[in-house]
Design an enzyme around this catalytic site. Structure first.
Site, PDB file in Angstrom:
ATOM      1  NE  ARG A 239      37.037-103.414-107.552  1.00  0.00           N
ATOM      2  CZ  ARG A 239      37.064-104.336-106.591  1.00  0.00           C
ATOM      3  NH1 ARG A 239      38.198-104.908-106.245  1.00  0.00           N
ATOM      4  NH2 ARG A 239      35.937-104.691-105.976  1.00  0.00           N
ATOM      5  CG  ASP A 240      32.968-105.455-114.639  1.00  0.00           C
ATOM      6  OD1 ASP A 240      33.693-106.005-115.492  1.00  0.00           O
ATOM      7  OD2 ASP A 240      31.815-105.835-114.396  1.00  0.00           O
TER       8      ASP A 240
END
Length: 268
Positions: A74-75
Site C-alpha cells: 500500500r505504499d
C-alpha cells in the site's frame, strides 16, 4: 529484515538490517543532476526485482494455519525501494501494509500512502487487493524512465481527480525512445481498471524479463552495483579501506533506446 526489538532504559527500539545505499528517488535525482538518466535495461531490472519482492509478500501465508494472508504493501514508491552497493534491491516500510486477517483500522476518508502512487480504487476507498501495488510500481517505473510522474496537478485534489478520471500522458510521449516491450509493461500496469492490469507481480515480472532477454546482454546485480559505484562513489578513505581495487566497476552506458551498448565516456 528485523533482527531484534525491545526496550532499553525506557526507550523502545527495533534493530533492522542496514542497507548500504540510497533509495531510488535519491539515485534518480543524482543521475538527473549528472545529465544521464538511468539506462532503460537497468530500470527494467530494478522493477523486476521489486516485482519479486512484492510477489513474496503477496503470496505469504500464515505459518500456523496456512491461510493466505493477501498482504498488500500500500505504499510502494521510490522512497521505499533501496538499492545497495552490491546491486540488491530492498523493499521497505511495510508500516501500513494490511493483511486480509487484520481488522480495517483506517478511518473513513483517511488516505494512507502517497497520493501520486495510489491506484484509482485506493483513492475511491474501495477494498484493495494486490493490484494496487502493481499500479504503484508501474508509476515508479514510469517516473524512473521519464523523470516525471504520469499525472501532474497543482493540488492534491486535482491530482486525485486526474488519477481517477483522466487519462495519463502516455509514456512514449515523454520518452519516445522507450522500446515497445517496456512501454507495454508500464502502460498495462497503469490501467485504471484493475481487471486490465497485471493480475500478479509474477506476470509483470515475466514481461520485464522477456524485454531484458531481448536486450542481448546481461543486466543484473553486477551492473546495478556498477551504476552505484559510478553515480554514488564512496569517499576515497572509505573506498581505500573497503575496496581492494582503486578502479571500481563502471556502470555500462547504453544507447538512448536501451537496445545496444555504446562506448563508455571518460570519467568526469
Amino acid at each position: 529484515q528485523i533482527f531484534d526489538f525491545g526496550e532499553a532504559e525506557g526507550d523502545y527500539f527495533i534493530a533492522m538490517e542496514h542497507v548500504d545505499g540510497p533509495n531510488l528517488r535519491t539515485l534518480a535525482r543524482r543521475c538527473a543532476d549528472r545529465g544521464s538518466p538511468i539506462a532503460l535495461p537497468l530500470v527494467a531490472r530494478m522493477i523486476s526485482y521489486v516485482c519479486e519482492a512484492l510477489a513474496y509478500a503477496h503470496e505469504l501465508s500464515d505459518p500456523e494455519t496456512g491461510e493466505w494472508l493477501r498482504l498488500i504493501h500500500r505504499d510502494v514508491s521510490p522512497d521505499n525501494i533501496l538499492l545497495s552497493r552490491s546491486g540488491d534491491l530492498k523493499l521497505v516500510d511495510f508500516g501500513i501494509a494490511k493483511a486480509v486477517t487484520q481488522a480495517h483500522r483506517t478511518s473513513t476518508g483517511l488516505l494512507k500512502g502517497k497520493i501520486a502512487y495510489m491506484a484509482p480504487e485506493q483513492l475511491l476507498n474501495k477494498p484493495l487487493d494486490l493490484r494496487a501495488d502493481i499500479y504503484a510500481l508501474a508509476v515508479v517505473a514510469y517516473e524512473l524512465i521519464s523523470g516525471i510522474r504520469p499525472y501532474t496537478a497543482d493540488s492534491d485534489i486535482h491530482l486525485m481527480q486526474a488519477i481517477v478520471y483522466e487519462p495519463h500522458v502516455p509514456l512514449a510521449t515523454r520518452r519516445p525512445d522507450v522500446p515497445d516491450a517496456l512501454q507495454r509493461v508500464v502502460e498495462r500496469g497503469l490501467a485504471k481498471d484493475r481487471d486490465e492490469r497485471y493480475q500478479s507481480c509474477r506476470e509483470m515480472q515475466a514481461d520485464l524479463e522477456q524485454y531484458l532477454h531481448g536486450v542481448g546482454y546481461s543486466v543484473g546485480s553486477f551492473q546495478l552495483a556498477a551504476l552505484m559505484a559510478e553515480i554514488m562513489p564512496r569517499s576515497e578513505s572509505v573506498a581505500a579501506s573497503r575496496t581492494p581495487s582503486r578502479n571500481p566497476p563502471r556502470a555500462p552506458r547504453f544507447a538512448p533506446s536501451g537496445e545496444q551498448p555504446v562506448d563508455e565516456a571518460p570519467a568526469a
